[in-house]
Design a protein around this motif. Sequence first.
Motif, mmCIF file in Angstrom:
data_model
loop_
_atom_site.group_PDB
_atom_site.id
_atom_site.type_symbol
_atom_site.label_atom_id
_atom_site.label_comp_id
_atom_site.label_asym_id
_atom_site.label_seq_id
_atom_site.Cartn_x
_atom_site.Cartn_y
_atom_site.Cartn_z
ATOM 1 N N HIS A 119 0.847 -1.198 0.000
ATOM 2 C CA HIS A 119 0.000 0.000 0.000
ATOM 3 C C HIS A 119 0.881 1.246 0.000
ATOM 4 N N GLY A 120 0.543 2.200 -0.868
ATOM 5 C CA GLY A 120 1.248 3.478 -0.891
ATOM 6 C C GLY A 120 2.599 3.392 -1.582
ATOM 7 N N THR A 121 3.261 4.543 -1.664
ATOM 8 C CA THR A 121 4.567 4.613 -2.317
ATOM 9 C C THR A 121 5.702 4.870 -1.343
ATOM 10 N N ASN A 421 15.606 27.008 -24.223
ATOM 11 C CA ASN A 421 15.002 27.243 -22.890
ATOM 12 C C ASN A 421 14.890 25.952 -22.080
ATOM 13 N N GLU A 422 15.991 25.234 -21.982
ATOM 14 C CA GLU A 422 15.989 23.953 -21.270
ATOM 15 C C GLU A 422 16.174 24.151 -19.777
ATOM 16 N N LYS A 423 15.419 23.383 -19.015
ATOM 17 C CA LYS A 423 15.622 23.286 -17.574
ATOM 18 C C LYS A 423 15.950 21.844 -17.235
ATOM 19 N N LEU A 424 16.849 21.658 -16.275
ATOM 20 C CA LEU A 424 17.335 20.323 -15.932
ATOM 21 C C LEU A 424 16.898 19.961 -14.523
ATOM 22 N N PHE A 425 16.398 18.730 -14.360
ATOM 23 C CA PHE A 425 15.920 18.264 -13.064
ATOM 24 C C PHE A 425 16.450 16.865 -12.783
ATOM 25 N N ARG A 426 16.804 16.630 -11.514
ATOM 26 C CA ARG A 426 17.080 15.274 -11.035
ATOM 27 C C ARG A 426 15.863 14.789 -10.265
ATOM 28 N N PHE A 427 15.365 13.599 -10.600
ATOM 29 C CA PHE A 427 14.194 13.018 -9.948
ATOM 30 C C PHE A 427 14.563 11.711 -9.253
ATOM 31 N N TRP A 428 13.798 11.388 -8.229
ATOM 32 C CA TRP A 428 13.836 10.079 -7.601
ATOM 33 C C TRP A 428 12.510 9.390 -7.921
ATOM 34 N N PHE A 429 12.530 8.519 -8.925
ATOM 35 C CA PHE A 429 11.329 7.786 -9.332
ATOM 36 C C PHE A 429 11.214 6.507 -8.503
ATOM 37 N N PRO A 430 10.051 6.191 -7.971
ATOM 38 C CA PRO A 430 9.895 4.891 -7.308
ATOM 39 C C PRO A 430 10.110 3.766 -8.305
ATOM 40 N N GLU A 431 10.856 2.747 -7.895
ATOM 41 C CA GLU A 431 11.129 1.602 -8.772
ATOM 42 C C GLU A 431 9.911 0.692 -8.800
ATOM 43 N N THR A 432 8.892 1.153 -9.499
ATOM 44 C CA THR A 432 7.646 0.400 -9.573
ATOM 45 C C THR A 432 7.023 0.635 -10.941
ATOM 46 N N GLY A 434 4.899 1.851 -13.927
ATOM 47 C CA GLY A 434 4.027 3.005 -14.092
ATOM 48 C C GLY A 434 4.605 4.316 -13.614
ATOM 49 N N ALA A 435 5.811 4.306 -12.995
ATOM 50 C CA ALA A 435 6.386 5.537 -12.456
ATOM 51 C C ALA A 435 6.654 6.552 -13.568
ATOM 52 N N ARG A 438 3.358 7.973 -15.051
ATOM 53 C CA ARG A 438 2.751 9.035 -14.218
ATOM 54 C C ARG A 438 3.448 10.364 -14.451
ATOM 55 N N PHE A 439 4.773 10.321 -14.619
ATOM 56 C CA PHE A 439 5.503 11.561 -14.897
ATOM 57 C C PHE A 439 5.082 12.139 -16.252
ATOM 58 N N LEU A 440 4.977 11.291 -17.275
ATOM 59 C CA LEU A 440 4.610 11.763 -18.603
ATOM 60 C C LEU A 440 3.187 12.324 -18.612
ATOM 61 N N ASP A 441 2.305 11.691 -17.857
ATOM 62 C CA ASP A 441 0.935 12.203 -17.765
ATOM 63 C C ASP A 441 0.907 13.589 -17.132
ATOM 64 N N ALA A 442 1.764 13.781 -16.122
ATOM 65 C CA ALA A 442 1.779 15.058 -15.415
ATOM 66 C C ALA A 442 2.286 16.194 -16.292
ATOM 67 N N THR A 443 3.158 15.888 -17.260
ATOM 68 C CA THR A 443 3.743 16.935 -18.106
ATOM 69 C C THR A 443 3.234 16.888 -19.546
ATOM 70 N N ARG A 444 2.312 16.001 -19.821
ATOM 71 C CA ARG A 444 1.846 15.766 -21.189
ATOM 72 C C ARG A 444 1.246 17.015 -21.805
ATOM 73 N N GLY A 445 1.689 17.295 -23.053
ATOM 74 C CA GLY A 445 1.115 18.408 -23.790
ATOM 75 C C GLY A 445 1.652 19.763 -23.393
#
Length: 502
Positions: A119-121, A421-432, A434-435, A438-445
């Motif tokens: 349950h949960g992340t 106009n690039e911005k750079l980010f380091r992410f910690w994706f859960p190793e599961t 669909g991770a 979910r990121f692509l859905d959040a930034t889609r379009g």
Amino acid sequence: MQKIVRQILTSKVYEAAVETALDEANELSALLQNRILLKREDTQPVFSFKIRGAYNRIAHLSPEEMQRGVIAASAGNHAQGVAFSAKLLSIRSLIVMPATTPAIKVSAVRNYGAEVILHGTNYSEAAAHAEQLIRETGMVFIHPFDDELVIAGQGTVADELLRQNPGTIDAVFVPVGGGGLISGIGAYIKALKPDIQIIGVEPSDSDAMAQSLEQGKRVDLQSVSIFADGVAVRKVGKKTFEFCKRVVDDIIRVDTDELCSGIKSVYHATRSIVEPAGGLAMAGLIKYVRDSGCTGKTLIAINSGANMNFERLRYVAERTRIGEKHEALFGVTIPEKPGSLKRFCHDLVGERNITEFNYRLAERTKAQIFVGISIRDSSERETFSRELNRAGYDNIDLTDNDLAKTHIRYMVGGRSIEVKNEKLFRFWFPETPGALTRFLDATRGHRNISLFHYRMQGGDFGRVLIGLECPDGDDDALYQRLDELGYRYVEETGNPAYSMFL
């Protein structure tokens, strides 16, 4: 204090746990000019000290409580300790684990007979679900650290090591997460031999106890280390905090590279591979000796656990030399003309070994190289940088730059003239599964991905580097979407390693 000592001496841990060895690390002792001993909690039935506290707590339940069964929230060693103990006592156990927990840990808990609910992340979400299940089922919650009987169970480690080494002990180094282990060890030792120093060791990016002791109150960290997951606690316990205020002499913080060096030192001493949390005490001990310059002391490190994911070993090996202060990383600009590289290698590197070399043509007038150099100690980093400056080679010391060590060293390939106009980010994706989706859905379009780098490191979270093309004046909307996504991230657009190589 008298009560906890009585509880330690009357604990029931040896119905499940074993008395572990106190081994001397002869080569390390000679190297550090101190007598170094290792308490081998990595040899427990569940490969961790957690079996002590979990079993002691469960074994003290009333018959009526045992009938109800036990429940715990954990992604690691505590889960295995509870499941193993419940199986020995023939009672039902239910473990709530984050859905991001690696399959190897989930299967280990199930193999001990426990029912597992994913349950949960993260731990907080799993713990909240466990609380709901307690209300629904009436099962007894077994806390991983903030319980007197759990603390007493962990304190039996101190009883053993005082018997195993009846002579002088100058300091005991203990890994610290929620504080249960150091509370039990510290309470017992301070009651019998108060002159022995109790020194906790925490990751520098997961130092809830150190900050709490410094501020005189329990601190709730916004984020914690994902590497040493066995001590990844955002807030220490009420009971453990009160114990630590009385029994802890000092807490040492170590970074990831130093922690990897500690894991290697344990391997050389015992030929066993401990998990990151298990290497904490050794890393702190080594740092203590180097910083203090002490000699002739008897120092004990608690090897707390060995539940290491095999896939993580590559990452540990790659970071160890920097942690030992035997490797430095530099970004160096050299003229793009015949003989420049030979001059760099022959005249400047000289007798030093090159441990890594990355280069790709980017401009016709200059070249930028990512290079690793073998060094004897930290001071040689500064010496090499000064030598480069005197020779007219602009350089950046990247040894402490996490972006460079985690990503850029594996992806040096030049810049793209098409990116705007690039911005750079380091992410910690859960190793599961669909991770990424979910990121692509959040930034889609809204954003174009201009850069992406991921490399498996064997942990519960994957480290991902992402470049996004961002229209001018649209930053607030981007940050809002990233915050809503809920993944931990750090912006690296201003990092000099990014501007130099990517």
